[in-house]
Design a protein around this motif. Structure first.
Motif: not given
Length: 453
Positions: A123-124, A148-151, A174-175
């Motif tokens: 997520g970074e 690459c995902e934060t959701n 970051t999540m």
């Protein structure tokens, strides 16, 4: 009228919850760490059907060995207790830039080399940034996939569809979950995200690694909030400007705690240090006063390290005391024992005590090494180079027993030491070790005289 949403206040350092703002946390005693977070809206259909609870007799439960997967990194496997347990949730904490992402990317490389499906979720960093780091480490197989995902709702769907053997979440700060109204990195988001990942790990039997940042300011919810939720907690320690890193196991439901793994940071990633004692003693001065080798136990691993002391006459009315890598109050206590029991006049002398290599040592077995180094520097007489010392020093000057003396002596013998000064009560437990002379002492006076001071 609709009722306003209630809010709670959480401590960003320890996660303690209060109904109102407080200046100081009553649990961790930190100041100005409480932040307000809105309560999550109640979901419809909250009343759930009660499932049948099944009571199982303890004798009928099978206690088989946990299935472990070897990472191929021996130092990491040692800290984990023999490998990764399937379905476990592992938290890797440490300061920013210490090497957490590098270590976990190397773990992904080794697991994918063994034809295991691995999913690295960042997520970074972007995919290109991860690729640049991976190119320095070598070749990667197609069994390693990146996302690459934060959701977390999207991440959950991908994990359920991809079904990897192991997954890495970099980083948990970051999540975010759509069910929680607060911002990413808040205590509520971190706790809810970890709970979702724990359900995935246990339900799908997937090993999940979580990266957690620890900042000096404490502005981000650190991994201490998560320690009670995960199965294993690993801390990456060391100065990021130095070459070595120490991976320490703080909590482990599937193995022993306080185990350490030693790594060296290089251009192509982290390299294992198979013999930490030899690494810590490299560059040791020859025939120098105030230098002595002591032995400490890190979990089940003995480590030899050099204790240095510099004692010089003070130019001011109040002498200066400095301790690097050791407890400052413990050093002052031992200096008081020297002045009272041995008659060493240290009240007019500055004293600087240091652990060479930058490592931190809190074990009482280092007491005799600290005392010996201070006396050696004060009298300007070097300790024999082939001698190590360890033992706990009491306030009356007695030398008390320490744990596992036989392992310490065996480590000293392996590195070529010829003599070992230990507590006399530990001589019987140490047994006969060929090739090294074991000298038992009862008091500080006796230890100093046996060393020739």
């Amino acid at each position: 009228m609709a009722k306003a949403k209630k809010s709670s206040f959480f401590c960003q350092n320890c996660g303690h919850e209060e109904s109102k703002w407080l200046g100081q946390c009553p649990v961790c005693r930190e100041w100005n760490t409480f932040v307000e977070e809105k309560a999550a809206p109640a979901k419809s259909g909250a009343a759930k059907s009660v499932r049948e609870a099944q009571v199982v007799a303890l004798r009928s439960v099978s206690a088989g060995e946990d299935e472990r997967v070897r990472t191929g990194i021996e130092e990491l496997d040692r800290v984990l207790g023999g490998g990764i347990v399937q379905g476990s949730l592992v938290l890797v904490g440490g300061d920013p830039g210490i090497g957490k992402s590098t270590l976990l990317l190397q773990v992904c490389q080794r697991l994918s080399d063994a034809d295991n499906k691995v999913l690295y979720i960042s997520g970074e960093e972007s995919l290109r940034q991860i690729k640049l780091r991976a190119d320095r480490m070598g070749e990667f197989k197609d069994t390693l996939s990146l996302l690459c995902e934060t959701n977390l709702n999207i991440i959950r769907g991908v994990i359920e569809q991809y079904q990897p053997k192991a997954a890495v979440i970099d980083s948990i700060q970051t999540m975010y979950s759509e069910d929680v109204a607060s911002a990413p990195g808040s205590v509520s988001q971190v706790r809810e995200s970890t709970n979702m990942l724990m359900q995935l790990a246990k339900g799908l039997n997937i090993s999940i690694f979580i990266v957690g940042h620890v900042t000096k300011e404490g502005t981000v919810a650190g991994p201490r909030v998560l320690e009670h939720m995960v199965d294993t907690v690993l801390y990456f320690e060391g100065d990021r400007h130095a070459s070595y890193r120490i991976l320490r196991g703080v909590k482990n439901r599937f193995g022993s705690t306080n185990e350490i793994g030693v790594f060296e940071m290089r251009r192509n990633g982290l390299s294992e240090v198979e013999n930490p004692s030899e690494f810590m003693l490299s560059g040791r001065p020859v025939h120098a006063s105030g230098s002595v080798v002591a032995c400490a136990m890190e979990g089940t691993r003995p480590m030899l390290m050099e204790i240095q002391a510099l004692v010089c006459r003070s130019n001011f009315g109040m002498p200066r005391r400095t301790a690097a890598g050791l407890d400052y109050n413990r050093v002052n206590l031992l200096m008081a024992v020297l002045e009272k029991r041995l008659g060493v006049p240290l009240s007019n002398y500055d004293a600087y005590v240091n652990i060479a290599g930058g490592i931190r040592l809190n074990e009482p077995a280092a007491d005799l090494g600290i005392v010996t180094a201070i006396v050696s520097s004060y009298k300007n007489k070097p300790v024999p180079e082939d001698t190590i010392v360890f033992g706990e020093v009491g306030l009356s000057g007695e030398i008390r027993a320490v744990a596992m003396p036989e392992q310490r002596i065996a480590e000293a013998r392996k590195l070529g030491f010829k003599a070992c000064v230990i507590p006399e009560v530990s001589v019987k437990a140490a047994g006969d070790v060929p090739g090294i002379e074991v000298i038992g002492v009862k008091s500080v006076n006796q230890a100093i005289s046996r060393l020739g001071f």
